[in-house]
Every structure is written in C-alpha cells, then in structure tokens.
Design a protein around this motif. Structure first.
Motif, PDB file in Angstrom:
ATOM      1  N   LEU A  21      -5.971  -6.977   1.142  1.00 61.12           N
ATOM      2  CA  LEU A  21      -6.461  -6.661   2.487  1.00 61.12           C
ATOM      3  C   LEU A  21      -7.417  -7.732   2.994  1.00 61.12           C
ATOM      4  O   LEU A  21      -7.501  -7.991   4.193  1.00 61.12           O
ATOM      5  N   VAL A  23     -12.546  -0.328   0.129  1.00 63.12           N
ATOM      6  CA  VAL A  23     -11.508  -0.291   1.162  1.00 63.12           C
ATOM      7  C   VAL A  23     -12.043   0.360   2.427  1.00 63.12           C
ATOM      8  O   VAL A  23     -11.749  -0.084   3.554  1.00 63.12           O
ATOM      9  N   PHE A  59     -13.118   4.535  -3.338  1.00 69.48           N
ATOM     10  CA  PHE A  59     -12.454   3.793  -2.266  1.00 69.48           C
ATOM     11  C   PHE A  59     -13.471   3.208  -1.285  1.00 69.48           C
ATOM     12  O   PHE A  59     -13.128   2.863  -0.155  1.00 69.48           O
ATOM     13  N   ALA A  92     -12.130  -1.183   6.103  1.00 67.05           N
ATOM     14  CA  ALA A  92     -11.535  -0.492   7.246  1.00 67.05           C
ATOM     15  C   ALA A  92     -12.518  -0.413   8.406  1.00 67.05           C
ATOM     16  O   ALA A  92     -12.139  -0.571   9.572  1.00 67.05           O
ATOM     17  N   LEU A 150      -4.023   2.378  -2.576  1.00 65.88           N
ATOM     18  CA  LEU A 150      -5.127   1.486  -2.231  1.00 65.88           C
ATOM     19  C   LEU A 150      -5.864   0.908  -3.428  1.00 65.88           C
ATOM     20  O   LEU A 150      -6.633  -0.036  -3.276  1.00 65.88           O
ATOM     21  N   VAL A 172      -3.064   1.981   5.788  1.00 58.66           N
ATOM     22  CA  VAL A 172      -4.379   2.226   5.187  1.00 58.66           C
ATOM     23  C   VAL A 172      -4.848   3.649   5.483  1.00 58.66           C
ATOM     24  O   VAL A 172      -5.331   4.364   4.586  1.00 58.66           O
ATOM     25  N   PHE A 212      -7.353  -4.108  -2.554  1.00 56.55           N
ATOM     26  CA  PHE A 212      -8.558  -4.638  -1.928  1.00 56.55           C
ATOM     27  C   PHE A 212      -8.458  -6.145  -1.694  1.00 56.55           C
ATOM     28  O   PHE A 212      -8.754  -6.641  -0.603  1.00 56.55           O
ATOM     29  N   ILE A 243       0.837  -1.209   0.000  1.00 56.75           N
ATOM     30  CA  ILE A 243       0.000   0.000   0.000  1.00 56.75           C
ATOM     31  C   ILE A 243       0.866   1.250   0.000  1.00 56.75           C
ATOM     32  O   ILE A 243       0.565   2.233  -0.693  1.00 56.75           O
TER      33      ILE A 243
END
Length: 569
Positions: free
Chosen positions: A445, A480, A477, A484, A438, A460, A442, A433
C-alpha cells in the motif's frame, strides 16, 4: 513576570535554561530557583522564569549587547493563503498529540498526520506561508525530519532568514541547497565557475544538483573540469548527483570513472552505466551474463540451465563486480547475481528462444538456481524500471504471499510495483488484498499513488469490514488504518458511515472489540471529512465570470420629452 532573569542577565542562556529544567525535575523543595522575588513562592518563581526564558528561546535573536541590526526579512512573492486555510494551518500546528503507533487511539483524528498532506497541497498551489506561522512550522519540522522538505518549501526564504537568527532552526540551513545561499543561474557562466572553484562543499554540491536538474550536460562538464583534483569522498557524492538527468550522454564520463582509485566510486559509476541499457558496460555485462544462462531443450520441456562464472577477473572488477561475497554467500552465485542484475533485460529474449518476459519467468530453472536467477532479474527490473519484466516477476496478485514467480519477498514486490503505472499498481494491490487480506499488504500500500484509486480504496474498506466481523481488536491493523486515514479518497467516507454502528458481539469476539472498531471507523470518517475540507479551503478562488446578461450592454432607455424648467415643480 516577577523573579525572571532580566535581559541583562550575565548567565549564559543555555546554562540558565538547564538550571530551570533541573529545578523543575528535582522539585523546588530540593532545589530552589537561583533567584527568588520577595513575596513569590518558589514554584511560582520557577514558572515565571521558565515563561520568560521560553519567550527568549523562541525569539529569532537572543538578548545580547547592542549590535548591528539584522537585514530585513526577504519578501515572499507567492500569493497569500486563503483565510480558512490559514486558520486550518494554525490548528494543525497546534496539535501535538501524535497518534500512537498501536493500541487504542480514540475517535479523534491525529491532526499532525494531516500536516504533510496539507503542506503538499499548499505547495502545489504555490501559496506563501503566513509570517506568524513560521516559528511553529519550523518547530514542527525540527521534530519530524519527514516534514522538512515540504515544510521548508512552504516556509520559503523567510524560514532561512529566521534560521540564521535561532540555533534551534539551523537544520533549515543544512537542508537548503548550499546552506541557503543563492545559487547562480546557468546563464551566469562566470558566477557558476567561481562558485564551483571557490565555494564550500555544500554550495558546490547544491550547484551541481541544480545544474543537473535543468541543464544536465553543463553539470557534467563542470564536474569533469575538476574531477582529477577532487577528494575521493567528494567524487563519490558528486557522482551520485548524475542520477538526476542520467542519459547516454553521460556514458563517456562514467566509463572514465570506472578506472577511479576509489572502489566506491567505481561501483557507483558501474551502477549508473548499468541503468543505461545502451551503454558499453551493459553490453559487456550482457555477454558475461548470457554466457552463464542457456536454454536446455533436451528434456521433456524446455528449461533454463545456469553455469555460474568460475572466477571474477579484472575486467569484471573494473565493471563494478565486487569480488568478495558477504558472509555466508557463495562466491560463484554472488558473481552471477551481479552480472545478471547489470545486464539489459531486453537481451534475454534473444538468448532464450524469443520468449517474452512472462514466458521466460515461467520456465523451470535447473539445479536450484531459480531463486538466485529470479532475484537478480528482480533487481534488474527495478534498476531499469522495466514494466514488462516487473509485471512478469510479480505474477498474479493471487500468488503466495512469500513472492510471485520472481519476487523473493513482499519488499521486493513493492519495488517491482513502483515500475508500473499508478492505475495498474493500484489494481494489482487491490487484487492482492482481496486474496490475502490486509495483514501482508502494508508495504504494498505504501507504494500506491495518493489518493488511492477507487478499486483499491474499496478493497481496503472491504478488508477492514471483514476484519471487524472476525471479532478481533482493530489494533493489529493500526498501520493500515493510519495509511487509510492519509490515503483513502475522501469520497469513501460515505461508504464507511455504515460501519460506525457498534455490531452485535458474538461469544467468540474479543471483549469490547465492536466498540473499538466503531471508534476506529469514526476516526477514519472524521479524518476523511477533514481532508475534504482542507482541499476545499486550499482551492484558489474561482475567477469571477460575467453573466450573459452582464456581457451585453443594456439598451438605452427612451428619453423623456423635454420639459420647461418649472414643469417638475
């Protein structure tokens, strides 16, 4: 409620419900409800009927003629939820907003996305589900298959009891081992044998899976006892259960399965054997694969040369090599790939000059065979869960996004990462990352342990901050950001508070992007705080501890001198 069908209504419940739905869709002006109560308007009568029918449909048992009462619900010996956690569960189950996959979501957390984590934590503590929450919990699991394993584990035996009484929840019986039937224990050999001989397929499959999880040898012996009489499709399903507890002790049985009439059974047996590096099949594959790959020292630097197999003989087919390639794939490269991915990775060191996995992967490969060879090694590393080879094929996280030395795609990299320890996996993805941002992270992660380790969480958050400063909208995003919300350590909320303010927008910023980013970070912070609160609420109460003073008996006070009975008067 007036105008509703009574419990003795002869109309079938399903057809009556369909009539109500049709009337609601068409409008009561075009289709009035079947029964109207005097003094009630058609819309009111429709709502009355729908309310009563909804209660009937949600009940464990639909109204019917008097029959034998169902058995009482089984008890649940697990400890009850703490009161704050029970209240939180009610709130999570009541939320049906379901965050959108893209676009503006607002600053409110998506509570349904917190439910999987709540269930995982509650199951880890061994709590029992509150009885009053079971209908809503089963409804949630019916709508989301990803929730079902954790939801049914938390719901416990009472969920199966309810599922037998309501057709809407029958999925719970299908998901439960043996359709919810109690399975005999390994210490009950006669009951095990009887169920295996006489049970339905689902019961037999559940029994075999349970035995493999606890006593793998007993499960294998049970399968071997009836193997010759099983149907081909059942043999395939049963054979797949041997993945649980797979060991060298299974080799003899799997070798026999290589001669099965079914090609799918043979292929599965070969795959399982190739996951055992010490098996005879793995040794045979190693001989074939190493005959195709050699080290050439005649040039200025050592290089790998490849000579794909000229044919697929009967021995190769028996060992699981599929002779006919997919459309657009060359035969010889197809055969080579299958040989290499089934060969033990440990054997390449001796074949290629004593080099380590990292050194082997760094060698050039002649005649454009590198992609094919490295891709096969990737599949072998995933199958054999070899961390050294996975690490070598991944390469440094700064390698190009399309793949490291061996990975042909980010999806392949994600599979290789799963072979590494969680801390190393998180560190590698954090480095990726930091280098690439990002947009490509995906899939990577998704294989990292939750909550994310501090270096990964920091990477992140830093990358999201950089994306915000770029002035684009946050919606690209959203995937992501959703991860998160579920995976960041709640402690990161402190660092994120600095990002809640709306930044000054430059001329090249997308209109209103700063406000949308602030909104997204507010939702993230709120969600992290909710997760922290959930964890506290689910924590078992600490056992009472005695203070040092309480542990020592107090000294006996001095006794007063004896007085005559009337002295106190």
């Amino acid at each position: 409620m007036n105008g509703a069908p009574s419990g003795g209504d002869s109309t079938a419940p399903d057809s009556a419900w369909e009539e109500l739905v049709t009337a609601a869709l068409l409008g009561t002006d075009r289709r009035a409800p079947a029964r109207l109560t005097p003094g009630r308007t058609a819309p009111a009568a429709l709502l009355d009927a729908a309310a009563v029918m909804t209660v009937r449909r949600r009940a464990g048992l639909r109204p019917a003629r008097a029959a034998q009462r169902p058995e009482p619900a089984p008890g649940d010996p697990r400890p009850a939820l703490p009161a704050p956690a029970a209240h939180r569960l009610t709130t999570l189950l009541a939320d049906r907003s379901g965050g959108a996959g893209s676009g503006r979501r607002g600053s409110s957390p998506d509570l349904m996305e917190l439910l999987p984590q709540w269930l995982a934590t509650a199951n880890a503590h061994g709590y029992a589900a509150p009885p009053q929450a079971l209908p809503a919990l089963l409804d949630a699991a019916r709508g989301r298959t990803d929730l079902r394993p954790a939801a049914l584990a938390f719901a416990g035996p009472r969920a199966l009891w309810l599922a037998r009484l309501n057709a809407d929840w029958r999925f719970a019986l299908r998901a439960a081992p043996g359709g919810g039937a109690a399975l005999p224990d390994a210490e009950e050999p006669e009951a095990v044998r009887r169920l295996w001989q006489e049970g339905l397929f689902a019961e037999r499959a559940a029994l075999l899976g349970a035995l493999r999880a606890r006593t793998p040898a007993l499960g294998r012996e049970l399968l071997a006892s009836t193997w010759a009489t099983e149907r081909a499709e059942d043999r395939l399903m049963f054979l797949d259960t041997l993945r649980t507890g797979l060991s060298d002790a299974d080799e003899s049985f799997l070798e026999q399965a290589l001669g099965d009439r079914s090609r799918n059974v043979r292929a599965t047996a070969a795959e399982l054997l190739s996951a055992l590096p010490g098996s005879a099949l793995a040794a045979r594959m190693a001989v074939r694969a190493t005959a195709c790959v050699a080290l050439d020292r005649t040039g200025n630097a050592p290089a790998i040369t490849v000579e794909a197999p000229p044919e697929c003989d009967t021995g190769m087919e028996r060992d699981g090599v599929v002779a006919t390639p997919p459309a657009g794939r060359g035969e010889r490269s197809w055969w080579l790939a299958q040989l290499v991915e089934a060969a033990p990775l440990a054997g390449w060191r001796g074949r290629l000059g004593g080099r380590t996995a990292e050194e082997i992967v760094a060698l050039p490969v002649a005649d454009d065979w590198q992609g094919e060879l490295h891709a096969a090694w990737c599949r072998a590393a995933v199958r054999q869960r070899d961390a050294a080879w996975s690490r070598a094929l991944l390469g440094p996280p700064s390698a190009p996004e399309a793949g490291g030395p061996g990975a042909v795609s980010l999806a392949e990299r994600a599979k290789l990462l799963a072979s590494l320890e969680p801390a190393e996996r998180a560190a590698w993805v954090a480095g990726f990352i930091a280098t690439h941002g990002l947009s490509e992270a995906f899939q990577l992660l998704g294989v990292c342990a939750v909550p994310w380790a501090p270096p990964l969480g920091q990477a992140v958050v830093d990358a999201l901050n950089i994306a915000r400063d770029a002035g684009s909208y946050p919606w690209s995003f959203s995937g992501v950001m959703g991860l998160a919300e579920r995976c960041l350590d709640p402690a990161e909320a402190v660092r994120l508070e600095a990002l809640l303010a709306i930044p000054d927008e430059r001329e090249d910023f997308a209109p209103g992007a700063g406000g949308y980013w602030a909104e997204a970070f507010q939702r993230l912070v709120t969600t992290l705080r909710l997760r922290a609160a959930m964890t506290r609420e689910l924590a078992p109460p600490a056992p009472p501890t005695e203070s040092p003073q309480a542990a020592t008996p107090p000294a006996e006070p001095p006794r007063a001198a004896a007085q005559p009975p009337d002295a106190a008067g």
